[in-house]
Design an enzyme around this catalytic site. Structure first.
Site, PDB file in Angstrom:
ATOM      1  CG  MET A  26       1.947  19.587  26.621  1.00 15.82           C
ATOM      2  SD  MET A  26       2.612  20.608  25.299  1.00 15.82           S
ATOM      3  CE  MET A  26       4.285  20.877  25.916  1.00 15.82           C
ATOM      4  CB  SER A  36      11.970  18.404  27.130  1.00 14.68           C
ATOM      5  OG  SER A  36      10.698  18.170  26.541  1.00 14.68           O
ATOM      6  CG  MET A  57       2.217  21.769  31.049  1.00 14.56           C
ATOM      7  SD  MET A  57       3.415  22.041  29.719  1.00 14.56           S
ATOM      8  CE  MET A  57       4.241  20.439  29.716  1.00 14.56           C
ATOM      9  CG  HIS A  64       6.069  20.125  32.990  1.00 16.45           C
ATOM     10  ND1 HIS A  64       6.682  21.023  32.125  1.00 16.45           N
ATOM     11  CD2 HIS A  64       5.120  20.836  33.648  1.00 16.45           C
ATOM     12  CE1 HIS A  64       6.130  22.212  32.262  1.00 16.45           C
ATOM     13  NE2 HIS A  64       5.158  22.125  33.170  1.00 16.45           N
ATOM     14  N   GLY A  92      14.976  20.723  25.616  1.00 20.66           N
ATOM     15  CA  GLY A  92      14.480  19.880  24.532  1.00 20.66           C
ATOM     16  C   GLY A  92      15.293  20.111  23.271  1.00 20.66           C
ATOM     17  N   GLY A 101       3.574  24.821  26.298  1.00 22.16           N
ATOM     18  CA  GLY A 101       2.806  24.349  25.154  1.00 22.16           C
ATOM     19  C   GLY A 101       3.670  23.820  24.024  1.00 22.16           C
ATOM     20  CG  PHE A 102       3.975  25.030  21.129  1.00 24.88           C
ATOM     21  CD1 PHE A 102       3.431  24.033  20.318  1.00 24.88           C
ATOM     22  CD2 PHE A 102       3.145  26.038  21.602  1.00 24.88           C
ATOM     23  CE1 PHE A 102       2.094  24.058  19.967  1.00 24.88           C
ATOM     24  CE2 PHE A 102       1.795  26.070  21.252  1.00 24.88           C
ATOM     25  CZ  PHE A 102       1.271  25.072  20.440  1.00 24.88           C
ATOM     26  N   GLY A 103       7.927  23.215  22.418  1.00 23.09           N
ATOM     27  CA  GLY A 103       9.369  23.337  22.470  1.00 23.09           C
ATOM     28  C   GLY A 103       9.826  24.405  21.482  1.00 23.09           C
ATOM     29  N   GLY A 104      11.083  24.774  21.573  1.00 20.60           N
ATOM     30  CA  GLY A 104      11.683  25.642  20.568  1.00 20.60           C
ATOM     31  C   GLY A 104      11.373  27.117  20.701  1.00 20.60           C
ATOM     32  CG  HIS A 129      11.152  17.781  31.464  1.00 14.70           C
ATOM     33  ND1 HIS A 129      10.893  18.235  32.741  1.00 14.70           N
ATOM     34  CD2 HIS A 129      10.323  18.473  30.644  1.00 14.70           C
ATOM     35  CE1 HIS A 129       9.957  19.175  32.697  1.00 14.70           C
ATOM     36  NE2 HIS A 129       9.586  19.336  31.437  1.00 14.70           N
ATOM     37  CG  ASP A 142      10.384  23.270  30.990  1.00 11.48           C
ATOM     38  OD1 ASP A 142      10.926  23.231  29.871  1.00 11.48           O
ATOM     39  OD2 ASP A 142       9.373  22.593  31.289  1.00 11.48           O
ATOM     40  N   GLY A 143      12.451  25.872  29.390  1.00 11.43           N
ATOM     41  CA  GLY A 143      12.053  26.638  28.212  1.00 11.43           C
ATOM     42  C   GLY A 143      13.166  27.514  27.680  1.00 11.43           C
ATOM     43  N   GLY A 144      13.569  27.257  26.446  1.00  8.60           N
ATOM     44  CA  GLY A 144      14.578  28.108  25.813  1.00  8.60           C
ATOM     45  C   GLY A 144      15.958  27.983  26.427  1.00  8.60           C
ATOM     46  CG  ASP A 181       7.499  18.876  28.449  1.00  4.72           C
ATOM     47  OD1 ASP A 181       7.357  19.436  29.555  1.00  4.72           O
ATOM     48  OD2 ASP A 181       8.535  18.971  27.764  1.00  4.72           O
ATOM     49  CG  MET A 193       6.591  26.925  33.095  1.00  2.41           C
ATOM     50  SD  MET A 193       7.312  25.434  32.392  1.00  2.41           S
ATOM     51  CE  MET A 193       7.249  25.788  30.622  1.00  2.41           C
TER      52      MET A 193
HETATM   53  C1  DX5 Z   1       7.131  23.604  27.192  1.00  2.00           C
HETATM   54  C2  DX5 Z   1       7.738  22.398  27.842  1.00  2.00           C
HETATM   55  C3  DX5 Z   1       9.208  22.331  27.766  1.00  2.00           C
HETATM   56  C4  DX5 Z   1       9.762  22.280  26.375  1.00  2.00           C
HETATM   57  C5  DX5 Z   1      11.154  22.820  26.388  1.00  2.00           C
HETATM   58  O1  DX5 Z   1       5.792  23.659  27.478  1.00  2.00           O
HETATM   59  O2  DX5 Z   1       7.379  22.365  29.211  1.00  2.00           O
HETATM   60  O3  DX5 Z   1       9.711  21.266  28.559  1.00  2.00           O
HETATM   61  O4  DX5 Z   1       9.772  20.985  25.844  1.00  2.00           O
HETATM   62  O5  DX5 Z   1      11.592  22.877  25.083  1.00  2.00           O
HETATM   63  P1  DX5 Z   1      12.848  23.740  24.631  1.00  2.00           P
HETATM   64  O6  DX5 Z   1      13.997  23.291  25.455  1.00  2.00           O
HETATM   65  O7  DX5 Z   1      12.938  23.418  23.194  1.00  2.00           O
HETATM   66  O8  DX5 Z   1      12.486  25.187  24.905  1.00  2.00           O
HETATM   67 ZN    ZN Z   2       8.347  20.832  30.592  1.00  2.00          ZN
END
Ligand code: DX5
Ligand code: ZN
Length: 220
Positions: free
Chosen positions: A39, A10, A70, A68, A199, A144-147, A35, A177-179, A37, A139
């Site tokens: 938003m 991402s 959102m 993706h 990401g 909404g956020f990475g990390g 990927h 997707d996520g974590g 994102d 998901m």
């Molecule tokens: C969250 C995004 C993800 C995000 C993943 O809303 O859809 O794609 O960037 O980030 P990591 O891999 O850091 O959890």
């Molecule tokens: Zn995503």
């Protein structure tokens, strides 16, 4: 036989001041898909990338753009992202108003269509949609956020979606997707995922680390 697992970094975690360079770097480091994102500050509490940025990135790689969205409502933006160079366009059923119509619209643009399930969205949101889908995105964090940290309860959902896909006999991608990191990736794969978004775990440490970071997600 083990399914091949596609890694989709991402770019939300990339250096936005040099996105083209970052996309070239993850391509060279072994990314399968890019990927992206998107938003809107309304469907999710963050603002990121529009079709202009996707278009500007398109010449930097031949790898598929896994976009993706959102965004709510989403339909008015589908043509723009398709023209900008998206290969797969994934939407959330809650982004409405009519998810089936949205999927038909994506298919009419000649693009692969995906639906994304938030952690609180049940698997039966896929009912009546599977025939037209190329990808399901589970998901494992709230969007909404990475990390953020991987939500373990989503492993059961990945298993349930895998069963639904296998019932169809169709080659629908199951992306998570996520974590995702080297600890959670094998758990998502064991539950049935065959594509992983990452990401933070891809971009950690800067460009010299991208190849080893991506390999680590494959268990290499
Ligand atoms: C969250 C995004 C993800 C995000 C993943 O809303 O859809 O794609 O960037 O980030 P990591 O891999 O850091 O959890
Ligand atoms: Zn995503």
């Amino acid at each position: 036989m083990a399914r091949p697992v596609r890694i989709a970094p991402s770019i939300l975690s990339a250096d936005f001041a040099k996105l083209g360079e970052e996309v070239r770097a993850i391509d060279a480091a072994g990314a399968d898909w890019i990927h992206i994102d998107v938003m809107d500050g309304h469907f999710v509490p963050n603002l990121t990338i529009g079709p202009g940025v996707v278009k500007a990135l398109r010449p930097h790689t031949d790898k598929p753009f896994d976009v993706h969205l959102m965004i709510s409502p989403v339909d008015a933006f589908l043509d723009g992202f398709a023209e900008a160079g998206a290969d797969t366009i994934t939407v959330h059923p809650e982004a409405g108003p009519h998810v089936h119509r949205t999927i038909q619209h994506i298919k009419s643009l000649g693009k692969r269509a995906g639906v994304s399930l938030n952690p609180g969205t049940p698997v039966d949101a896929l009912d009546n949609l599977l025939d037209d889908l190329d990808l399901i995105l589970v998901m494992s964090v709230n969007p909404g956020f990475g990390g953020q940290s991987f939500i373990d309860s989503q492993l059961r959902k990945i298993e349930a979606v895998r069963a639904r896909i296998d019932e169809t006999g169709k080659a629908i991608d199951l992306e998570v997707d996520g974590g995702i990191d080297p600890d959670t990736a094998p758990r998502a794969i064991a539950a049935g995922a065959d594509a992983l978004v990452a990401g933070t775990a891809t971009f950690r440490g800067g460009p010299d680390h991208y190849a080893t970071n991506i390999a680590a997600l494959r268990g290499q």
